[in-house]
Design a protein around this motif. Structure first.
Motif, PDB file in Angstrom:
ATOM      1  N   PHE A  89      43.806  48.887 -13.428  1.00 58.25           N
ATOM      2  CA  PHE A  89      43.452  50.195 -13.976  1.00 58.25           C
ATOM      3  C   PHE A  89      43.025  51.214 -12.920  1.00 58.25           C
ATOM      4  O   PHE A  89      42.784  52.371 -13.253  1.00 58.25           O
ATOM      5  N   GLY A  90      42.914  50.789 -11.657  1.00 60.07           N
ATOM      6  CA  GLY A  90      42.651  51.747 -10.577  1.00 60.07           C
ATOM      7  C   GLY A  90      41.272  52.372 -10.582  1.00 60.07           C
ATOM      8  O   GLY A  90      41.117  53.563 -10.287  1.00 60.07           O
ATOM      9  N   ALA A  91      40.246  51.576 -10.922  1.00 52.94           N
ATOM     10  CA  ALA A  91      38.874  52.096 -10.932  1.00 52.94           C
ATOM     11  C   ALA A  91      38.482  52.589  -9.542  1.00 52.94           C
ATOM     12  O   ALA A  91      38.805  51.967  -8.535  1.00 52.94           O
ATOM     13  N   SER A  92      37.751  53.706  -9.517  1.00 52.84           N
ATOM     14  CA  SER A  92      37.278  54.241  -8.232  1.00 52.84           C
ATOM     15  C   SER A  92      36.086  53.442  -7.730  1.00 52.84           C
ATOM     16  O   SER A  92      35.888  53.283  -6.525  1.00 52.84           O
ATOM     17  N   LYS A  93      35.281  52.924  -8.672  1.00 53.57           N
ATOM     18  CA  LYS A  93      34.109  52.138  -8.280  1.00 53.57           C
ATOM     19  C   LYS A  93      33.818  51.130  -9.378  1.00 53.57           C
ATOM     20  O   LYS A  93      33.822  51.470 -10.565  1.00 53.57           O
ATOM     21  N   VAL A  94      33.575  49.890  -8.970  1.00 47.75           N
ATOM     22  CA  VAL A  94      33.212  48.834  -9.913  1.00 47.75           C
ATOM     23  C   VAL A  94      31.832  48.303  -9.540  1.00 47.75           C
ATOM     24  O   VAL A  94      31.633  47.795  -8.433  1.00 47.75           O
ATOM     25  N   ALA A  95      30.886  48.451 -10.446  1.00 48.07           N
ATOM     26  CA  ALA A  95      29.567  47.832 -10.301  1.00 48.07           C
ATOM     27  C   ALA A  95      29.491  46.686 -11.310  1.00 48.07           C
ATOM     28  O   ALA A  95      30.174  46.707 -12.335  1.00 48.07           O
ATOM     29  N   ALA A  96      28.666  45.679 -11.019  1.00 45.94           N
ATOM     30  CA  ALA A  96      28.550  44.560 -11.949  1.00 45.94           C
ATOM     31  C   ALA A  96      27.214  43.860 -11.770  1.00 45.94           C
ATOM     32  O   ALA A  96      26.661  43.840 -10.666  1.00 45.94           O
ATOM     33  N   THR A  97      26.694  43.313 -12.879  1.00 42.52           N
ATOM     34  CA  THR A  97      25.424  42.583 -12.826  1.00 42.52           C
ATOM     35  C   THR A  97      25.657  41.075 -12.841  1.00 42.52           C
ATOM     36  O   THR A  97      26.620  40.586 -13.446  1.00 42.52           O
ATOM     37  N   ALA A  98      24.760  40.369 -12.168  1.00 38.39           N
ATOM     38  CA  ALA A  98      24.730  38.902 -12.191  1.00 38.39           C
ATOM     39  C   ALA A  98      23.389  38.464 -11.616  1.00 38.39           C
ATOM     40  O   ALA A  98      22.603  39.294 -11.127  1.00 38.39           O
ATOM     41  N   ARG A 148      31.291  40.171  -5.301  1.00 40.08           N
ATOM     42  CA  ARG A 148      31.957  40.841  -4.170  1.00 40.08           C
ATOM     43  C   ARG A 148      33.379  40.307  -3.993  1.00 40.08           C
ATOM     44  O   ARG A 148      34.319  41.072  -3.791  1.00 40.08           O
ATOM     45  N   GLU A 149      33.516  38.969  -4.078  1.00 42.46           N
ATOM     46  CA  GLU A 149      34.844  38.354  -3.906  1.00 42.46           C
ATOM     47  C   GLU A 149      35.821  38.840  -4.983  1.00 42.46           C
ATOM     48  O   GLU A 149      37.021  38.983  -4.732  1.00 42.46           O
ATOM     49  N   LEU A 150      35.310  39.093  -6.174  1.00 38.11           N
ATOM     50  CA  LEU A 150      36.172  39.534  -7.275  1.00 38.11           C
ATOM     51  C   LEU A 150      36.549  41.009  -7.155  1.00 38.11           C
ATOM     52  O   LEU A 150      37.452  41.475  -7.840  1.00 38.11           O
ATOM     53  N   GLY A 151      35.842  41.741  -6.285  1.00 34.02           N
ATOM     54  CA  GLY A 151      36.186  43.138  -6.049  1.00 34.02           C
ATOM     55  C   GLY A 151      35.118  44.146  -6.429  1.00 34.02           C
ATOM     56  O   GLY A 151      35.357  45.349  -6.388  1.00 34.02           O
ATOM     57  N   ALA A 152      33.920  43.669  -6.796  1.00 32.82           N
ATOM     58  CA  ALA A 152      32.854  44.617  -7.151  1.00 32.82           C
ATOM     59  C   ALA A 152      32.366  45.350  -5.898  1.00 32.82           C
ATOM     60  O   ALA A 152      32.090  44.734  -4.874  1.00 32.82           O
ATOM     61  N   ASP A 153      32.261  46.673  -6.011  1.00 36.62           N
ATOM     62  CA  ASP A 153      31.744  47.490  -4.901  1.00 36.62           C
ATOM     63  C   ASP A 153      30.222  47.472  -4.870  1.00 36.62           C
ATOM     64  O   ASP A 153      29.614  47.623  -3.814  1.00 36.62           O
ATOM     65  N   LEU A 154      29.626  47.326  -6.051  1.00 31.29           N
ATOM     66  CA  LEU A 154      28.166  47.378  -6.157  1.00 31.29           C
ATOM     67  C   LEU A 154      27.670  46.203  -7.019  1.00 31.29           C
ATOM     68  O   LEU A 154      27.606  46.312  -8.235  1.00 31.29           O
ATOM     69  N   PRO A 155      27.350  45.073  -6.387  1.00 32.48           N
ATOM     70  CA  PRO A 155      26.762  43.968  -7.142  1.00 32.48           C
ATOM     71  C   PRO A 155      25.281  44.252  -7.407  1.00 32.48           C
ATOM     72  O   PRO A 155      24.561  44.682  -6.504  1.00 32.48           O
ATOM     73  N   ILE A 156      24.857  44.059  -8.648  1.00 34.37           N
ATOM     74  CA  ILE A 156      23.469  44.343  -9.043  1.00 34.37           C
ATOM     75  C   ILE A 156      22.796  43.053  -9.498  1.00 34.37           C
ATOM     76  O   ILE A 156      23.309  42.364 -10.390  1.00 34.37           O
ATOM     77  N   ASP A 157      21.681  42.724  -8.873  1.00 34.20           N
ATOM     78  CA  ASP A 157      20.924  41.515  -9.222  1.00 34.20           C
ATOM     79  C   ASP A 157      20.016  41.844 -10.412  1.00 34.20           C
ATOM     80  O   ASP A 157      18.999  42.517 -10.254  1.00 34.20           O
ATOM     81  N   TYR A 158      20.387  41.359 -11.610  1.00 33.26           N
ATOM     82  CA  TYR A 158      19.606  41.743 -12.801  1.00 33.26           C
ATOM     83  C   TYR A 158      18.220  41.097 -12.820  1.00 33.26           C
ATOM     84  O   TYR A 158      17.352  41.540 -13.566  1.00 33.26           O
TER      85      TYR A 158
END
Length: 320
Positions: free
Chosen positions: A185-194, A203-213
């Motif tokens: 889908f060509g996202a400009s930025k992907v953030a994700a929580t874990a 990070r390996e999956l492609g998240a630009d901003l990993p967030i430690d919940y």
């Protein structure tokens, strides 16, 4: 007439329950379940691997009791296996084909004999040919999760250049949302929580901003997002993380309006559409380190899935 080349038994082994309740208590191995009969638009599949999903244990509690199949119920939506019999109207598959899919077109109206069985049936339209570079274990882990990920992003009318926040980025669906947002889908930025230990995977999956919940509240970050894909059931908080006019879709409903509670519609065409990304390795299955668990350990597998601590998918294999 249905065509077949292999000797198919009249009865099979399957994990079944005969009443609603906690799946770890109701599920029993039954060696004498009638082999599913196929309709004209269906194929019979020798199950090689089956993935578990939260919908399985929610269904076992009676979530769909108004539309569910009659008991006994063998759970399981996701399958990878080999076609052993085809209905008279089936054109896409022949006996011997390696296939995968989510066998229930409508999640709330599932088949009585699911994929935790030696054989299962499915309509031609919910299946796809298994990508040759994926094992049966890897392929079984994908259908429900990747179709949910894809259709949820599509439902939000997400387009190239937008930003996305994925809640539960290391889970079965979330790990695929990250990859599809970026690769398809060509996202400009992907953030994700874990949690802390899973940030590297994000990070390996492609998240630009990993967030430690465990250390920060995502809705308090100064940055806001065009779209939040909630896989964990925090749509109220997710709404505070969107830009003005942004969207929230949750698969762990019910949703706080204007967030949308989304259910997939199983569709082999989505799997076909994503095949080039799977073939090239741009989108990869994510399997929990405990996967695969043997058929005999189905109850333990459900207990583990219910902890919400699995990374990616929990898969059952081999199926005798």
């Amino acid at each position: 007439m249905a065509a077949s080349t292999t000797s198919i038994p009249s009865h099979i082994k399957a994990w079944v329950y005969n009443e609603y309740g906690n799946i770890e208590e109701t599920l029993k191995l039954d060696p004498n379940i009638a082999t599913p009969q196929i309709k004209d638009d269906q194929v019979l599949i020798k199950v090689v691997a089956a993935a578990l999903n939260p919908v399985d244990y929610k269904r076992a509690l009676g979530l769909f009791k108004d539309t569910d199949s009659p008991f006994p119920t063998a759970p399981g939506y996701d399958v990878a296996g080999v076609v052993v019999k085809v209905g008279s109207k089936v054109k896409k598959f022949k006996v011997g084909d390696e296939v995968y899919g989510d066998i229930n077109e409508n999640a709330g109206n599932p088949k009585a004999i699911g994929t935790l069985a030696e054989y299962t049936s499915a309509e031609e339209k919910v299946l796809a040919h298994k990508p040759s570079n994926l094992s049966f274990i890897e392929a079984s882990s994908l259908p429900l999760a990747i179709i949910t990920a894809y259709q949820g992003i599509e439902r939000a009318q997400f387009s190239s250049g937008k930003s996305i926040l994925v809640l539960g980025g290391a889970g079965g669906v979330g790990s695929l949302v990250i990859q599809l947002a970026k690769q398809v889908f060509g996202a400009s930025k992907v953030a994700a929580t874990a949690s802390t230990a899973k940030l590297e995977l994000l990070r390996e999956l492609g998240a630009d901003l990993p967030i430690d919940y465990t250390k920060e509240n995502f809705e308090e970050l100064p940055e806001k997002f065009d779209f939040v894909y909630d896989t964990v059931g925090q749509s109220d908080r997710a709404l505070k993380a969107t830009k003005e006019g942004g969207q929230v879709i949750t698969i762990a409903g019910p949703a706080s309006p204007p967030a949308i509670w989304f259910f997939l519609h199983s569709d082999g065409a989505v799997l076909d559409k994503l095949k080039p990304y799977l073939d090239s390795g741009k989108v990869k299955p994510v399997l929990d380190p405990k996967s695969p668990l043997p058929f005999s350990k189905a109850i333990e597998a459900f207990s583990y899935l219910k902890t919400n601590r699995a990374t990616g998918k929990v898969v059952i294999h081999p199926i005798p």
